[in-house]
Design an enzyme around this catalytic site. Structure first.
Site, PDB file in Angstrom:
ATOM      1  N   ASP A  53       0.846  -1.198   0.000  1.00  0.00           N
ATOM      2  CA  ASP A  53       0.000   0.000   0.000  1.00  0.00           C
ATOM      3  C   ASP A  53       0.878   1.244   0.000  1.00  0.00           C
ATOM      4  O   ASP A  53       0.373   2.377  -0.041  1.00  0.00           O
ATOM      5  CB  ASP A  53      -1.016  -0.010   1.154  1.00  0.00           C
ATOM      6  CG  ASP A  53      -0.377  -0.101   2.512  1.00  0.00           C
ATOM      7  OD1 ASP A  53       0.854  -0.235   2.593  1.00  0.00           O
ATOM      8  OD2 ASP A  53      -1.119  -0.025   3.521  1.00  0.00           O
ATOM      9  N   ASP A  92      -0.968  -6.148  -0.056  1.00  0.00           N
ATOM     10  CA  ASP A  92      -1.342  -5.512   1.212  1.00  0.00           C
ATOM     11  C   ASP A  92      -2.850  -5.332   1.300  1.00  0.00           C
ATOM     12  O   ASP A  92      -3.491  -4.915   0.324  1.00  0.00           O
ATOM     13  CB  ASP A  92      -0.715  -4.110   1.295  1.00  0.00           C
ATOM     14  CG  ASP A  92       0.597  -4.108   2.057  1.00  0.00           C
ATOM     15  OD1 ASP A  92       0.860  -5.057   2.830  1.00  0.00           O
ATOM     16  OD2 ASP A  92       1.361  -3.142   1.875  1.00  0.00           O
ATOM     17  N   GLU A 191       9.489  -4.123  10.154  1.00  0.00           N
ATOM     18  CA  GLU A 191       9.961  -2.855   9.578  1.00  0.00           C
ATOM     19  C   GLU A 191      10.596  -1.959  10.633  1.00  0.00           C
ATOM     20  O   GLU A 191      10.016  -1.711  11.701  1.00  0.00           O
ATOM     21  CB  GLU A 191       8.760  -2.134   8.919  1.00  0.00           C
ATOM     22  CG  GLU A 191       9.148  -0.802   8.291  1.00  0.00           C
ATOM     23  CD  GLU A 191       8.097  -0.258   7.320  1.00  0.00           C
ATOM     24  OE1 GLU A 191       7.109  -0.965   7.021  1.00  0.00           O
ATOM     25  OE2 GLU A 191       8.297   0.887   6.855  1.00  0.00           O
TER      26      GLU A 191
HETATM   27  O1  KIV Z   1       3.649  -1.102   1.626  1.00  0.00           O
HETATM   28  C1  KIV Z   1       4.822  -1.511   1.544  1.00  0.00           C
HETATM   29  O2  KIV Z   1       5.548  -1.261   0.572  1.00  0.00           O
HETATM   30  C2  KIV Z   1       5.337  -2.311   2.638  1.00  0.00           C
HETATM   31  C3  KIV Z   1       6.808  -2.574   2.650  1.00  0.00           C
HETATM   32  C4  KIV Z   1       7.543  -1.366   3.026  1.00  0.00           C
HETATM   33  C5  KIV Z   1       7.162  -3.736   3.502  1.00  0.00           C
HETATM   34  O3  KIV Z   1       4.615  -2.706   3.499  1.00  0.00           O
END
Ligand code: KIV
Length: 273
Positions: A53, A92, A191
Site C-alpha cells: 500500500d 497488502d 519494519e
Molecule cells: O507497503 C509496503 O511497501 C510495505 C513494505 C515497506 C514492507 O509494506
C-alpha cells in the site's frame, strides 16, 4: 530466468518461502505496482513481489498509506499478477479494510484474492487483529504479518522513527510475532526496528522473517522498488541501499528527447514511414 542466484525456476509458494528459511537461504522481496515493472522484477529472480500500500505514496503521491482503498489495491494487484510468472505475489490489505472486525476483514480478503489472483495477503499488526488473522486463515488465505513500524498506524506514533527501542515495545513485538506464527501466518515482515531484536525474532520463529530496516540477521529483505532504483532523490533513510540512479537517467533521457523534438532531430528519416 535471472542469472542472480536463482537455483529453482518453479513458481514460489508460501511453502517454498519456509523451505528457503529451513535451508538457510535468504528471501529477496521487492514491491511492484504495475505490469511493466513487475515483469522485470519477476524476470530478475525475486522470490516475492509485494503490491504494497506504499503505492499510496510512491504511485499516488499521498504522504501516508491511509487513503488507499481496496479498489485501488485490486487495480494494482491485477496488473502485477498478470506480469508475474515465478515470484510469490503478496498484496497488502489497505487501511480500514480489516481493522473493524473479522467478518469484514475476511470479506475484503476474499474479494482481493478472487479479483486479483494474488497468492497471499499482508496485514499490519499483532494481538489487536489476531481474530481477523485467524478468520482469514480459516478461509484458506495465506497471511504475511507486518510488525515494527506499521505505516497504517503512523498517526498513532506521530513519527517514522525506529520502533521497539524500549523494552515494553520490544517485548510486545516478540509476543505478537509468536502469536502470528501460532495463528498460522506464512511469514512476517518486520519494519524499522533494531537489528538485534529482529535477529532474535527470526531465530525464535520457524516461519520466515523478512526485514526492511531490520538488519541482516533476518531471513530475507524487502525494499520499495522505486526507492532502491533511486527514483526519489528526497528519500534516503539509513537502511536504503540504492542499486541505480534512475532519477538522473530518466530526467536526462527525457531532457534529451525534449531537445531532439525542439531541434527537429527526432524523428529522422529512418524513423518515419
Ligand atoms: O507497503 C509496503 O511497501 C510495505 C513494505 C515497506 C514492507 O509494506
Amino acid at each position: 530466468m535471472s542469472k542472480y542466484l536463482v537455483d529453482d525456476v518453479r513458481k514460489v509458494t508460501t511453502l517454498r518461502l519456509k523451505e528457503l528459511k529451513d535451508q538457510g537461504k535468504k528471501i529477496a522481496m521487492l514491491t511492484a505496482y504495475d505490469y511493466t515493472m513487475a515483469k522485470l522484477v519477476d524476470e530478475a529472480g525475486v522470490d516475492a513481489i509485494l503490491i504494497g500500500d506504499s503505492a499510496s505514496n510512491v504511485i499516488a503521491g499521498n504522504s501516508t498509506t491511509l487513503p488507499f482503498t481496496v479498489e485501488q489495491m485490486i487495480y494494482h494487484a491485477k496488473a502485477v499478477t498478470r506480469a508475474t510468472k515465478r515470484a510469490l505475489v503478496v498484496c497488502d490489505m489497505p487501511f480500514g479494510s480489516y481493522q473493524v472486525n473479522a467478518t469484514e476483514g475476511a470479506t475484503n480478503a476474499i474479494r482481493i484474492m478472487k479479483e486479483t489472483g494474488c497468492d497471499c495477503l499482508k496485514l499490519e499488526g499483532g494481538e489487536e487483529i489476531i481474530d481477523t488473522v485467524k478468520k482469514i486463515l480459516d478461509v484458506g488465505i495465506p497471511i504475511m504479518g507486518h510488525l515494527g513500524l506499521c505505516p497504517q498506524s503512523i498517526n498513532k506514533y506521530g513519527t517514522f522513527a525506529v520502533r521497539s527501542r524500549d523494552k515494553e515495545e520490544a517485548d510486545k513485538l516478540i509476543r505478537d510475532a509468536h502469536l502470528l506464527e501460532e495463528a498460522g501466518c506464512c511469514a512476517i515482515v518486520i519494519e524499522k526496528v533494531p537489528a538485534k531484536l529482529a535477529t532474535q525474532v527470526a531465530s525464535e520463529l520457524s516461519i520466515p522473517v523478512i526485514g526492511i530496516g531490520a538488519g541482516h540477521g533476518v531471513d530475507g529483505q524487502v525494499l520499495v522498488l522505486q526507492d532502491m532504483l533511486g527514483m526519489d532523490r528526497g528519500f534516503s533513510p539509513k537502511f536504503l541501499r540504492r542499486y541505480a540512479d534512475l532519477s538522473n537517467i530518466i530526467t536526462s533521457a527525457v531532457g534529451q528527447y525534449v531537445t531532439d523534438v525542439k531541434n527537429v532531430s527526432f524523428p529522422n528519416e529512418q524513423e518515419e514511414y
